[in-house]
Design a protein around this motif. Structure first.
Motif, PDB file in Angstrom:
ATOM      1  N   GLU A  39       0.908  -1.346  -0.012  1.00 26.10           N
ATOM      2  CA  GLU A  39       0.141   0.060   0.156  1.00 26.10           C
ATOM      3  C   GLU A  39       1.146   1.228   0.074  1.00 26.10           C
ATOM      4  O   GLU A  39       2.045   1.196   0.546  1.00 26.10           O
ATOM      5  CB  GLU A  39      -0.727   0.038   1.204  1.00 26.10           C
ATOM      6  CG  GLU A  39      -1.970  -1.156   1.315  1.00 26.10           C
ATOM      7  CD  GLU A  39      -2.813  -1.030   2.523  1.00 26.10           C
ATOM      8  OE1 GLU A  39      -2.524  -0.267   3.361  1.00 26.10           O
ATOM      9  OE2 GLU A  39      -3.880  -1.783   2.579  1.00 26.10           O
ATOM     10  N   LEU A  40       0.239   2.231  -0.377  1.00 30.77           N
ATOM     11  CA  LEU A  40       1.057   3.649  -0.286  1.00 30.77           C
ATOM     12  C   LEU A  40       1.002   4.394   0.881  1.00 30.77           C
ATOM     13  O   LEU A  40       0.406   5.394   1.101  1.00 30.77           O
ATOM     14  CB  LEU A  40       0.699   4.660  -1.508  1.00 30.77           C
ATOM     15  CG  LEU A  40       0.492   4.073  -3.116  1.00 30.77           C
ATOM     16  CD1 LEU A  40      -0.183   5.046  -3.886  1.00 30.77           C
ATOM     17  CD2 LEU A  40       2.081   3.673  -3.296  1.00 30.77           C
ATOM     18  N   GLN A  41       1.714   3.696   1.932  1.00 27.87           N
ATOM     19  CA  GLN A  41       1.720   4.133   3.135  1.00 27.87           C
ATOM     20  C   GLN A  41       2.929   3.578   3.896  1.00 27.87           C
ATOM     21  O   GLN A  41       3.259   2.375   3.556  1.00 27.87           O
ATOM     22  CB  GLN A  41       0.219   3.986   4.080  1.00 27.87           C
ATOM     23  CG  GLN A  41      -0.203   2.622   4.287  1.00 27.87           C
ATOM     24  CD  GLN A  41      -1.342   2.539   5.025  1.00 27.87           C
ATOM     25  OE1 GLN A  41      -2.182   3.492   4.985  1.00 27.87           O
ATOM     26  NE2 GLN A  41      -1.627   1.556   5.861  1.00 27.87           N
ATOM     27  N   VAL A  42       3.343   4.137   5.134  1.00 26.73           N
ATOM     28  CA  VAL A  42       4.408   3.644   5.869  1.00 26.73           C
ATOM     29  C   VAL A  42       3.879   2.682   6.735  1.00 26.73           C
ATOM     30  O   VAL A  42       3.081   3.314   7.524  1.00 26.73           O
ATOM     31  CB  VAL A  42       5.327   4.859   6.313  1.00 26.73           C
ATOM     32  CG1 VAL A  42       6.522   4.012   7.235  1.00 26.73           C
ATOM     33  CG2 VAL A  42       5.963   5.787   5.264  1.00 26.73           C
ATOM     34  N   PRO A  43       4.405   1.286   6.816  1.00 26.69           N
ATOM     35  CA  PRO A  43       3.726   0.417   7.563  1.00 26.69           C
ATOM     36  C   PRO A  43       4.191   0.932   9.153  1.00 26.69           C
ATOM     37  O   PRO A  43       5.264   1.620   9.387  1.00 26.69           O
ATOM     38  CB  PRO A  43       4.233  -0.858   7.255  1.00 26.69           C
ATOM     39  CG  PRO A  43       5.288  -0.436   6.412  1.00 26.69           C
ATOM     40  CD  PRO A  43       5.175   0.952   5.914  1.00 26.69           C
ATOM     41  N   GLU A  44       3.828   0.057  10.389  1.00 25.41           N
ATOM     42  CA  GLU A  44       4.441   0.127  11.779  1.00 25.41           C
ATOM     43  C   GLU A  44       5.819  -0.270  11.531  1.00 25.41           C
ATOM     44  O   GLU A  44       6.031  -1.259  10.880  1.00 25.41           O
ATOM     45  CB  GLU A  44       3.401  -0.297  12.551  1.00 25.41           C
ATOM     46  CG  GLU A  44       2.328   0.382  12.667  1.00 25.41           C
ATOM     47  CD  GLU A  44       1.133  -0.243  13.605  1.00 25.41           C
ATOM     48  OE1 GLU A  44       1.843  -1.264  14.329  1.00 25.41           O
ATOM     49  OE2 GLU A  44       0.039  -0.076  13.894  1.00 25.41           O
ATOM     50  N   GLY A  45       6.495  -0.034  12.440  1.00 31.17           N
ATOM     51  CA  GLY A  45       7.837  -0.664  12.666  1.00 31.17           C
ATOM     52  C   GLY A  45       8.979   0.181  11.784  1.00 31.17           C
ATOM     53  O   GLY A  45       8.596   1.439  11.390  1.00 31.17           O
ATOM     54  N   ASP A  46      10.117  -0.243  11.828  1.00 29.82           N
ATOM     55  CA  ASP A  46      11.213   0.458  11.180  1.00 29.82           C
ATOM     56  C   ASP A  46      11.555  -0.273   9.849  1.00 29.82           C
ATOM     57  O   ASP A  46      12.646   0.233   9.457  1.00 29.82           O
ATOM     58  CB  ASP A  46      12.319   1.041  12.199  1.00 29.82           C
ATOM     59  CG  ASP A  46      13.113  -0.453  12.563  1.00 29.82           C
ATOM     60  OD1 ASP A  46      12.762  -1.374  12.082  1.00 29.82           O
ATOM     61  OD2 ASP A  46      13.857  -0.166  13.452  1.00 29.82           O
ATOM     62  N   ALA A  47      11.111  -1.209   9.412  1.00 29.52           N
ATOM     63  CA  ALA A  47      11.632  -1.824   8.158  1.00 29.52           C
ATOM     64  C   ALA A  47      10.593  -2.778   7.555  1.00 29.52           C
ATOM     65  O   ALA A  47       9.663  -3.206   8.383  1.00 29.52           O
ATOM     66  CB  ALA A  47      12.843  -2.748   8.525  1.00 29.52           C
TER      67      ALA A  47
END
Length: 336
Positions: A39-47
């Motif tokens: 999806e065009l969004q930053v997921p949770e976490g750092d990677a």
């Protein structure tokens, strides 16, 4: 508007002894780094794990020049280019393709973009726009190419802005692509108001697109404005008309995997048909078919439709349209 090929000695508008270009494309080459995401969004976490990340020769001038070249038009492309790894990738691609490209050294290097592409083929681009704000193509560099061209396409790059006045003075028709212009940012005005044929995306204007298109006609020299709207089709406004017409998109013949380059593919096929003297409906259909074709391959401008492939795909689209509405013509509706 027809571009008929003539021998050099039959065309006094072309420099003596030099073969004419059907199209000169000014500005707009670089490298896209494409990241495939869910999806065009930053997921949770750092990677997050993603499929292989690849670099592609890209950006709008590249797509337009390669698109015209693939359709069989004599095409010249000029721009700044960095003396770096990205610049060498570009030169290798053009040499392999046979695209006629001339360039000057780019002091800040070759422009780059990082593009996220989701599972539906939609993209979001982070463009670095690294050229200095005061960078301009020198007149003594571009004027000989303008003199040899029948049509000039000027990318929305600051260093290409000065070409408008000289191309118009030379009697050349001029096109441009404003991309995701919001209709208000004045930095786009030289392009919006300086070209004969204006293309843009409706992505950032939404329901205001008809108002924006009328503004371009009212305040500029455009005879035609075309706004692409993805899967919703496109909107067209001709000078002398107040009605903005809507044309639906064609049904893609293969799964949509990446929309990078679709707008450039639409523009080149639309203008290819227009240069051949086709009517507006035929130009829109050609552009729509080409844009849909571009969405069926990964990367940016990696798979370009040829003139025979375009003609065959247009014929299939007409046949499919005839099955649906009985006349094979693109449907037309009026926008408020």
């Amino acid at each position: 508007m027809t571009l008929a090929r003539t021998a050099p000695d039959d065309d006094r508008s072309v420099a003596a002894g030099a073969a004419p270009y059907d199209v000169l494309v000014v500005g707009g080459t670089g490298i896209d780094t494409i990241v495939l995401v869910d999806e065009l969004q930053v997921p949770e976490g750092d990677a997050v794990l993603v499929p292989p990340i690849r670099d592609y020769v890209a950006h709008t001038g590249n797509g337009v020049a390669l698109g015209f070249h693939a359709l069989g038009l004599a095409t010249k492309f000029i721009d700044f280019l960095g003396d770096d790894q990205q610049g060498r990738l570009i030169l290798d691609r053009y040499a392999a393709t046979g695209l006629d490209f001339s360039h000057l050294p780019a002091p800040a290097g070759t422009p780059r973009s990082v593009n996220l592409v989701d599972r539906h083929g939609r993209r979001f681009s982070f463009y670095d726009g690294r050229h200095p704000l005061d960078l301009r193509l020198p007149r003594d560099f571009y004027l000989p190419f303008v003199d040899r061209a029948r049509h000039v396409h000027i990318s929305r790059s600051g260093h290409a802005q000065g070409v408008f006045e000289d191309a118009v003075r030379a009697g050349r028709s001029v096109s441009t692509d404003l991309h995701n212009w919001d209709g208000a940012d004045p930095s786009a005005h030289p392009w919006a108001y300086g070209a004969d044929l204006v293309f843009l995306s409706a992505a950032d204007t939404g329901e205001r697109i008809a108002e924006v298109m009328r503004d371009i006609i009212a305040n500029g020299r455009a005879s035609l404005v075309v706004a692409t709207d993805g899967a919703a089709g496109c909107h067209v406004l001709e000078r002398g008309e107040d009605r903005v017409r809507h044309f639906p998109a064609v049904v893609p013949e293969r799964p949509v995997v990446d929309s990078n380059g679709a707008g450039d593919a639409f523009l080149t096929a639309f203008l290819h048909a227009r240069f051949a003297g086709r009517d507006l409906e035929a130009c829109v259909l050609a552009g729509s078919v080409s844009g849909a074709f571009a969405c069926g391959s990964p990367g940016t401008h990696e798979e370009l439709i040829s003139a025979p492939e375009l003609a065959a795909a247009v014929a299939r689209a007409r046949h499919a349209g005839a099955d649906q509405d009985g006349d094979g013509a693109p449907a037309v509706a009026t926008m408020a």
